[in-house]
Design an enzyme around this catalytic site. Structure first.
Site, PDB file in Angstrom:
ATOM      1  N   ARG A  46       1.139  -1.340   0.276  1.00  0.00           N
ATOM      2  CA  ARG A  46      -0.026  -0.230  -0.027  1.00  0.00           C
ATOM      3  C   ARG A  46       0.620   0.830   0.192  1.00  0.00           C
ATOM      4  NH1 ARG A  46       2.183   2.271   3.844  1.00  0.00           N
ATOM      5  NH2 ARG A  46       0.497   3.885   3.336  1.00  0.00           N
ATOM      6  N   GLY A  47      -0.084   2.579  -0.041  1.00  0.00           N
ATOM      7  CA  GLY A  47       0.817   3.884  -0.133  1.00  0.00           C
ATOM      8  C   GLY A  47       1.180   3.503  -2.150  1.00  0.00           C
ATOM      9  N   ARG A  89      -7.395  -1.315  -6.602  1.00  0.00           N
ATOM     10  CA  ARG A  89      -7.948   0.046  -5.941  1.00  0.00           C
ATOM     11  C   ARG A  89      -8.456   1.237  -6.802  1.00  0.00           C
ATOM     12  NH1 ARG A  89      -4.399   1.148  -1.005  1.00  0.00           N
ATOM     13  NH2 ARG A  89      -6.095   2.591   0.173  1.00  0.00           N
ATOM     14  N   GLN A 196      -2.541   3.206   9.853  1.00  0.00           N
ATOM     15  CA  GLN A 196      -1.022   3.197   9.228  1.00  0.00           C
ATOM     16  C   GLN A 196      -0.279   3.768   9.551  1.00  0.00           C
ATOM     17  OE1 GLN A 196      -4.321   3.655   7.681  1.00  0.00           O
ATOM     18  NE2 GLN A 196      -4.329   2.947   5.188  1.00  0.00           N
ATOM     19  N   ASP A 237      -2.300  10.579  -2.763  1.00  0.00           N
ATOM     20  CA  ASP A 237      -2.199  10.071  -4.152  1.00  0.00           C
ATOM     21  C   ASP A 237      -2.912  10.146  -5.175  1.00  0.00           C
ATOM     22  OD1 ASP A 237      -2.605   8.502  -0.820  1.00  0.00           O
ATOM     23  OD2 ASP A 237      -2.676   6.945  -2.399  1.00  0.00           O
ATOM     24  N   ASN A 247      -5.542  12.250  -0.674  1.00  0.00           N
ATOM     25  CA  ASN A 247      -4.745  11.561   1.002  1.00  0.00           C
ATOM     26  C   ASN A 247      -5.578  11.129   1.287  1.00  0.00           C
ATOM     27  OD1 ASN A 247      -1.964  10.530   1.259  1.00  0.00           O
ATOM     28  ND2 ASN A 247      -2.068  11.792   3.259  1.00  0.00           N
TER      29      ASN A 247
HETATM   30  O1  MRU Z   1      -4.635   3.687   1.981  1.00  0.00           O
HETATM   31  P1  MRU Z   1      -3.289   3.583   2.000  1.00  0.00           P
HETATM   32  O2  MRU Z   1      -2.687   2.658   2.895  1.00  0.00           O
HETATM   33  O3  MRU Z   1      -2.690   2.904   0.875  1.00  0.00           O
HETATM   34  O4  MRU Z   1      -3.293   5.616   1.811  1.00  0.00           O
HETATM   35  C1  MRU Z   1      -1.452   5.546   1.218  1.00  0.00           C
HETATM   36  C2  MRU Z   1      -1.216   7.496   1.906  1.00  0.00           C
HETATM   37  O5  MRU Z   1      -2.664   7.815   2.041  1.00  0.00           O
HETATM   38  C3  MRU Z   1      -0.345   7.821   2.388  1.00  0.00           C
HETATM   39  O6  MRU Z   1      -0.209   9.449   2.841  1.00  0.00           O
HETATM   40  C4  MRU Z   1      -0.488   7.907   0.436  1.00  0.00           C
HETATM   41  O7  MRU Z   1      -0.084   6.860  -0.431  1.00  0.00           O
HETATM   42  C5  MRU Z   1       0.826   8.286   0.316  1.00  0.00           C
HETATM   43  S1  MRU Z   1       2.402   7.378   0.421  1.00  0.00           S
HETATM   44  C6  MRU Z   1       3.635   7.966   0.035  1.00  0.00           C
END
Ligand code: MRU
Length: 351
Positions: A46-47, A89, A196, A237, A247
């Site tokens: 994720r991220g 996603r 997270q 994101d 985000n």
């Molecule tokens: O749902 P996630 O854990 O994938 O969400 C991630 C985020 O919102 C992060 O802040 C984003 O991907 C930037 S990561 C470098």
């Protein structure tokens, strides 16, 4: 500790399972499109940048096994897998960005034998991973110019090494500053409902020896008012052409609070996360996740009445007007973002 969460070694894609952290460090391998889809959907990987890197390497590995020997049928098979993986996603644009870059690579090779195309795809995916690592280091270098030793930093979700190929986006300047003795005091929001911040940010910063304090999301206003926070650093994101940035849910509230308390709010956005085809934040699809993540997930017993209605959007959009600056690997973009983001993309494309 230097975390590199996605590795291509001995012809295999190995991924650190983020659903098991911080209690267990478990690696798993991905060799089919279903494994890749599941790993992204369930947030094992994720991220935004990490999702893009895993998708590029994953589709190259899937394509290596295709039986088709003729270009048209090979490309059709590739496009089917691409559409399937892309549906895992919706919000992080790095997923479609990486898959489209891989598809463009196939099209460019249409005159080569399929056996050669498979090799070129693996080389392209390896380049996507390396470019993300190099870009994150640059994000950190640029971001550090905005910070001073001893600052109090608030961050949300996990925009660290775990969310990228290495170093992270918003956490990258903290690692580089730490190497140089900056002595930051970091506050990590736990980031309900998937935690997270608690499970991943608190884990990776404390492992690196950085001073990190875990708070609940609803404590942000207080720590700002108490003067503990000098800057808010978050990832992104998908950033629209006007600078609106999606985000993790809760980010936009922090930006609004930061404005009230006159604290700079910096969004760290690799150019692979900028989506110029989306004019503003209203065009960004927000992922909806199961209500059980709110009512049951971390509890021994359900913590809400059975059958309660839930609403669980995974992201929100911070309006451009609340973002002090956007840090990219090409440099720092300032308002008006409609102009400055285009300049960053042009710089990236010129390389
Ligand atoms: O749902 P996630 O854990 O994938 O969400 C991630 C985020 O919102 C992060 O802040 C984003 O991907 C930037 S990561 C470098």
């Amino acid at each position: 500790m230097d975390i590199i969460p996605i590795k291509y070694v001995h012809d295999s894609l190995l991924v650190l399972d983020q659903t098991r952290l911080p209690n267990e460090v478990v690696w798993f391998s991905i060799s089919t499109r279903d494994e890749l889809y599941e790993a992204i959907k369930s947030l094992r990987v994720r991220g935004a940048p990490a999702i893009g890197v895993a998708a590029a390497l994953g589709i190259a590995i899937c394509a290596r096994e295709y039986a088709e020997e003729e270009f048209t049928s090979f490309y059709e098979h590739f496009c089917e897998d691409k559409a399937y993986i892309n549906s895992s996603r919706p919000t992080a644009v790095n997923l479609s960005w990486a898959l489209e870059r891989m598809a463009a690579c196939v099209r460019k090779c249409k005159d080569l034998p399929v056996s050669e195309i498979k090799k070129v795809l693996l080389a392209e995916a390896t380049a996507v991973r390396q470019e993300d690592e190099d870009g994150c280091r640059m994000l950190g270098e640029h971001g550090l110019t905005l910070l001073r030793p001893g600052m109090g930093i608030l961050t949300h979700c996990n925009a660290g090494a775990l969310a990228t190929a290495r170093y992270g986006t918003a956490l990258s300047p903290l690692y580089i500053g730490h190497e140089q003795g900056y002595d930051f005091k970091v506050y990590a929001d736990e980031t309900r409902p998937l935690l997270q911040g608690a499970r991943l940010t608190a884990f990776e910063l404390s492992e690196a020896g950085i001073d990190v304090t875990l708070i609940c999301d609803n404590m942000a206003s207080l720590v700002m008012k108490q003067g503990r926070i000098d800057a808010v650093l978050v990832g992104c994101d998908r950033m629209a052409a006007n600078g609106d940035g999606a985000n993790k849910i809760g980010t936009s509230a922090l930006a609004i609070l930061a404005k009230e308390y006159d604290i700079p709010f910096y969004m760290f956005v690799p150019t692979s996360t900028i989506d110029l085809a989306t004019p503003d934040g209203s065009g960004i699809e927000i992922e909806l996740r199961p209500g059980s993540e709110i009512t049951d997930l971390w509890y021994e017993k359900p913590m809400a009445p059975a059958g309660i209605k839930t609403y669980n959007p995974a992201f929100d959009v911070t309006e451009a007007k609340h973002i002090t600056a956007v840090v990219t690997e090409q440099g720092i973009a300032r308002p008006p973002y409609t102009e400055s983001l285009k300049i960053m993309i042009d710089k990236a494309n010129a390389k």
